[in-house]
Structure formats: structure tokens, C-alpha cells
Design a protein around this motif. Structure first.
Motif, PDB file in Angstrom:
ATOM      1  N   GLY A  32     -24.181  -4.960 -33.993  1.00  0.00           N
ATOM      2  CA  GLY A  32     -23.491  -6.306 -33.249  1.00  0.00           C
ATOM      3  C   GLY A  32     -21.894  -5.982 -33.465  1.00  0.00           C
ATOM      4  O   GLY A  32     -21.233  -6.885 -32.903  1.00  0.00           O
ATOM      5  N   THR A  33     -21.506  -4.782 -34.067  1.00  0.00           N
ATOM      6  CA  THR A  33     -20.068  -4.648 -34.475  1.00  0.00           C
ATOM      7  C   THR A  33     -19.354  -4.334 -33.438  1.00  0.00           C
ATOM      8  O   THR A  33     -17.910  -4.660 -33.420  1.00  0.00           O
ATOM      9  N   TYR A  76     -24.619   2.748 -43.826  1.00  0.00           N
ATOM     10  CA  TYR A  76     -24.992   2.854 -45.231  1.00  0.00           C
ATOM     11  C   TYR A  76     -26.259   3.657 -45.605  1.00  0.00           C
ATOM     12  O   TYR A  76     -26.294   4.109 -46.682  1.00  0.00           O
ATOM     13  N   GLY A 100     -15.288  -0.926 -42.745  1.00  0.00           N
ATOM     14  CA  GLY A 100     -15.346  -0.911 -44.130  1.00  0.00           C
ATOM     15  C   GLY A 100     -16.775  -1.044 -44.473  1.00  0.00           C
ATOM     16  O   GLY A 100     -17.757  -1.085 -44.026  1.00  0.00           O
ATOM     17  N   ILE A 101     -16.909  -1.636 -45.872  1.00  0.00           N
ATOM     18  CA  ILE A 101     -18.215  -1.719 -46.346  1.00  0.00           C
ATOM     19  C   ILE A 101     -19.087  -2.473 -45.455  1.00  0.00           C
ATOM     20  O   ILE A 101     -20.316  -2.691 -45.186  1.00  0.00           O
ATOM     21  N   GLN A 102     -18.473  -3.924 -45.214  1.00  0.00           N
ATOM     22  CA  GLN A 102     -19.147  -4.837 -44.403  1.00  0.00           C
ATOM     23  C   GLN A 102     -19.677  -4.167 -43.017  1.00  0.00           C
ATOM     24  O   GLN A 102     -20.693  -4.689 -42.565  1.00  0.00           O
ATOM     25  N   ILE A 103     -18.895  -3.555 -42.458  1.00  0.00           N
ATOM     26  CA  ILE A 103     -19.285  -2.907 -41.060  1.00  0.00           C
ATOM     27  C   ILE A 103     -20.197  -1.716 -41.174  1.00  0.00           C
ATOM     28  O   ILE A 103     -21.355  -1.750 -40.562  1.00  0.00           O
ATOM     29  N   SER A 105     -22.467  -1.793 -43.270  1.00  0.00           N
ATOM     30  CA  SER A 105     -23.924  -2.653 -43.736  1.00  0.00           C
ATOM     31  C   SER A 105     -24.558  -2.881 -42.216  1.00  0.00           C
ATOM     32  O   SER A 105     -25.895  -3.051 -42.225  1.00  0.00           O
ATOM     33  N   ARG A 106     -24.004  -2.745 -41.135  1.00  0.00           N
ATOM     34  CA  ARG A 106     -24.631  -3.110 -40.056  1.00  0.00           C
ATOM     35  C   ARG A 106     -24.308  -2.167 -38.905  1.00  0.00           C
ATOM     36  O   ARG A 106     -25.351  -1.725 -38.205  1.00  0.00           O
ATOM     37  N   MET A 189     -10.077   2.040 -42.500  1.00  0.00           N
ATOM     38  CA  MET A 189     -10.215   0.942 -41.622  1.00  0.00           C
ATOM     39  C   MET A 189      -9.287   1.085 -40.485  1.00  0.00           C
ATOM     40  O   MET A 189      -8.657  -0.002 -40.001  1.00  0.00           O
TER      41      MET A 189
END
Lengths: 290, 163
Positions: A32-33, A76, A100-103, A105-106, A189
Motif C-alpha cells: 500500500g505504500t 525485509y 526506511g524500515i517502516q516502508i 516492512s510493507r 530515504m
């Protein structure tokens, strides 16, 4: 935002049926990013989101010499898999670089391909690995080389009811090495001003290039396979001079525009530099893989 | 077909939220961020950019940090969500929260919950990261007050104190 329904199919057939029913008013959904940002930005409206993360074929990462990356496998899972990371460092260059890490993850490499951004970091490494996109639709399955998948900014070969199932990356030959690098003005980023993926396979003598592949990002309407520079590499010695000349040829295949991230001239220069550098990294990896 | 509205009903979501079984109704197009703040009433998770750039809305989803603005609430059915509200023990503060206070690692505070949730995930995986690793891990969290040095020091301090 226009209201849409959320559909979570368990099989490819169910997913295809929903996509076929809604046509352009539905999209497959992985991390969904990209799609949620585009919906909020009013780029387009949807009536249905089809979450692929409940479909086994789209969520499986399989290493068996060759690598099959389900279209919804997040970055990841690719780079944290030590066997995958060891065998495909050129893909890891990109998977560990996107967001970044959050992105990470998805976001998935499959989603990166379907989003078809000219500056996508994930697509060039797939191209230089000769990756095939496995597509499923109402008429069954078809297979598309990744370099033919994107047809323009945000546009792909996918037709009504079709979705990307997985990416099939061939087993690296002995003496194969690949790398991806991009230029951004920040440390991380950011969106590539230009990016280059390179791969080469060394001959049995260990010093001659048997074959090579180069792909360019953010210097044309789609990530593109640099056919002339790739063909040039075959039979050449794996030396800095060869890499520099390949960079010169690749720069003639780039058709960049100037925008807020960089001028067209800057991008042409970046292609030369990044081609040289990625070929050098690919050579190191090729030598380690003999 | 084009003008016909697809009927959009709210969907039930049952998840483990900060260790508690929680059920709520969300619109299928609603983000997890919006549902947390406006449906569940947990406003500790902040909206910054609402497009995945700033990390202010960082939460943990099945143990991985994500931007909750880029997750649909409907997706978290059956899953485990941890927000800033679940970070402190019943009496007192999490070591990271204490370190942020002592290092004055916040100015306006909007980015702080996201930084804390992200930093906790780092220390749970890597108890003693170096400065470079901390900065790289937190690259998805932006501080508009630009107080990065103090934030990094606070994370280092929390790591040092929880040996």
C-alpha cells in the motif's frame, strides 16, 4: 478519498475475478505504500482494493537455485533471508534501499514493478538478473520479461483482470555478479536522480566478460534495459577501461528529462559514473562466485 | 457502472491492541492511523504527513514497525498492533521514554511517539547499536524541529542503561 471496498481473496482465481469485475476501478494491493498515497493525492479513484497478502502464490519466497519472489513479499523478507541475501546481493542492494524500515516492512519488489515509476529502485536489479514476471489473468498465466513490463510512467502491460503473481529470478551462473546503485542528494530515504543496475558473467578464464546486462533508472519514461551497452560487454576484458566505455555507451541510451531532482545533463553524467561503479561491484561479486 | 456507487459497509476488525483483545468497526478505506485515533480513541499515534514520509504514525504490526497511515484498518484483523500507549509499564516509563526525558530529546513532541516505537523495535532486535545504525534505522522518522542529535543520544543512553 472515494470510498472503496476491501477484498481479501485466498486464491488467485478469486483475486482475478474481482479485478476483472471492476477493471480499472480495482487494484491489487500489497504494502500500500504507493497506492494509498496516490489515492489520497487524487491521482485516481478505486471502487475496490484487492489485498494479495492472503494469496499463497503472492506471499511466498522460494529459493531453489532460482528465486521466486511472490509479488506481495515485503522487502525485509528478501534481505533478512540470509540464503537469499548471499545468493542475490544485487537484489539486496535495492530491497534494503527502498524507503526506511517502516516502508521496507510493507513495500514489495512486485509492487515496485507494478507501480512502474521511472525512478523505481527495484526494477533495474530485476532486469539485470533476467527476471521474468509471472502474470495471471482471466485467460490464464503469461510470462513477461521484466524489461518489457513497464510501458510508461505508471503504466504496465497488465490488462483488465490481470495481476502480477511473482517474480522469477534465474539461478545465478557461476561467475555471475550484479549490483545496483543510485544517486540521491541525501544519505537515504529519497528518490533516485539516476540509478544503474549492472550484471556480468565472467568467462572460465576469470578475466573476460562472457556476457553483461545494464539497466538504467530515472533517465527515461520507464526503467530501461541498455541493450547496446550490455551487448558491448560480451567478450571484453573485465577492466576499468571496459567499464568506463560501457558507461559512455549506456549514457547514449538514456533519454532523461530535467526536473526538480536534477538536470538532464547531470543525469547523463550520473549514468556514466554509476555504470562504472556498479560494474566494478558486480565484478567483485562475480569473482567471489567462481 | 461508472456512476454507480459501490456499497461500502464498515468492516469488523478484531485485533490484539497493546496486549488487549480489541474489536471495532472501520470503513474499508480507513487507515489504521485514522481508526486508532478516531474510532478506538488512542491519540498517542500522531499524523504527520499522512503519506509515509515522516514516521510520526509509526506503530508495530506483528512485531514490525510500519507507518499506520499506509496500513488499512481492515488489514489488521487477527493481528497484533502495538502503539505508544502500550509502551510504558503500569507505573513509570519505558527506559527509552526516560532517556528521551533526560536527554531532552523532544521539542514540539509530534514526532516523539513514532521515534519511541521505532527505537524500541531497534533495541529489541539489536540491544547495542552504534550511532550509524541508530541513524539509519530511524531514517524513516523525521523531526521537523531537527533535534536528531539529542534523539540519537537518548537511544544510545537507553541502550547503555539496559545492558
Amino acid at each position: 478519498m472515494h470510498p472503496f471496498i476491501y477484498v481479501a481473496p485466498r486464491t488467485l482465481d478469486e483475486a482475478v475475478a474481482v479485478l476483472e469485475q471492476h477493471g480499472e476501478r480495482a487494484r491489487p494491493f500489497a504494502g500500500g505504500t504507493d497506492v494509498l498515497v496516490q489515492l489520497r493525492g487524487g491521482r485516481f479513484d478505486l471502487d475496490a482494493i484487492v489485498d494479495m497478502k492472503g494469496v499463497p502464490e503472492a506471499t511466498t519466497l522460494e529459493l531453489n537455485g532460482s528465486l521466486r519472489i511472490g509479488a506481495a513479499v515485503p522487502c525485509y523478507q528478501v534481505y533478512e533471508n540470509s540464503a537469499v541475501a548471499a545468493a542475490f546481493p544485487g537484489l539486496i542492494d535495492a530491497a534494503s534501499l527502498i524507503g526506511g524500515i517502516q516502508i521496507q516492512s510493507r513495500a514489495s519488489l512486485g509492487g515496485n514493478l507494478c507501480n512502474a515509476s521511472p525512478s523505481a529502485d527495484g526494477i533495474c536489479p530485476l532486469i539485470v538478473h533476467s527476471t521474468v514476471a509471472v502474470v495471471r489473468g482471466p485467460q490464464g498465466e503469461r510470462r513477461v520479461p521484466v524489461e518489457e513490463f513497464c510501458t510508461g510512467p505508471g503504466a504496465t502491460v497488465l490488462e483488465r483482470g490481470e495481476l502480477l503473481v511473482a517474480l522469477e529470478v534465474p539461478a545465478p551462473a557461476r561467475g555471475f555478479g550484479a549490483a545496483y546503485q543510485r544517486f540521491i542528494p541525501r544519505n537515504e530515504m529519497d528518490i533516485a536522480v539516476a540509478g544503474v543496475g549492472s550484471a556480468l558473467t565472467l568467462d572460465t578464464d576469470g578475466t573476460t566478460i562472457a556476457s553483461g546486462r545494464i539497466a538504467l533508472a530515472a533517465v527515461g519514461p520507464t526503467p530501461l534495459f541498455a541493450a547496446k551497452a550490455s551487448a558491448f560487454l560480451a567478450g571484453k576484458p573485465a577492466t576499468p577501461e571496459t567499464f568506463a566505455e560501457a558507461g559512455e555507451i549506456a549514457s547514449t541510451e538514456a533519454t532523461p528529462i530535467g526536473d526538480m531532482r536534477g538536470t538532464a545533463e547531470h543525469r547523463v553524467e550520473l549514468v556514466k559514473v554509476l555504470t562504472r561503479r556498479t560494474l566494478a561491484v558486480a565484478l567483485g561479486r562475480a569473482q567471489a562466485n567462481r | 457502472m461508472t456512476q454507480q456507487e459501490t456499497p461500502v459497509r464498515k468492516v469488523p476488525v478484531a485485533c490484539t491492541l497493546n496486549g488487549q483483545q480489541t474489536e471495532f468497526l472501520a470503513a474499508p478505506y480507513q487507515s489504521l492511523l485514522e481508526a486508532l485515533r478516531e474510532v478506538v480513541g488512542l491519540t498517542g499515534t500522531k499524523e504527520g504527513c499522512n503519506d509515509g514520509n515522516c514516521g510520526a504514525c509509526t506503530v508495530s504490526l506483528d512485531g514490525r514497525i510500519v507507518d499506520s497511515c499506509l496500513v488499512l484498518a481492515a488489514e489488521v484483523d487477527g493481528r497484533q498492533v502495538d502503539t505508544i500507549e502500550g509502551m510504558a509499564p503500569p507505573h513509570g516509563l519505558h527506559p527509552l521514554q526516560q532517556a528521551f526525558l533526560e536527554e531532552a530529546a523532544l521539542q514540539c513532541g509530534i514526532c516523539t511517539p513514532g521515534f519511541l516505537v521505532a527505537a524500541r523495535a531497534l533495541l529489541e532486535r539489536e540491544p547495542h547499536p552504534d550511532e550509524h545504525r541508530i541513524r539509519l534505522w530511524l531514517a524513516g522518522n523525521l523531526c521537523r524541529c531537527t533535534g536528531y542529535d539529542k534523539i540519537v543520544r537518548a537511544v544510545q543512553r537507553a541502550a547503555d542503561e539496559t545492558t
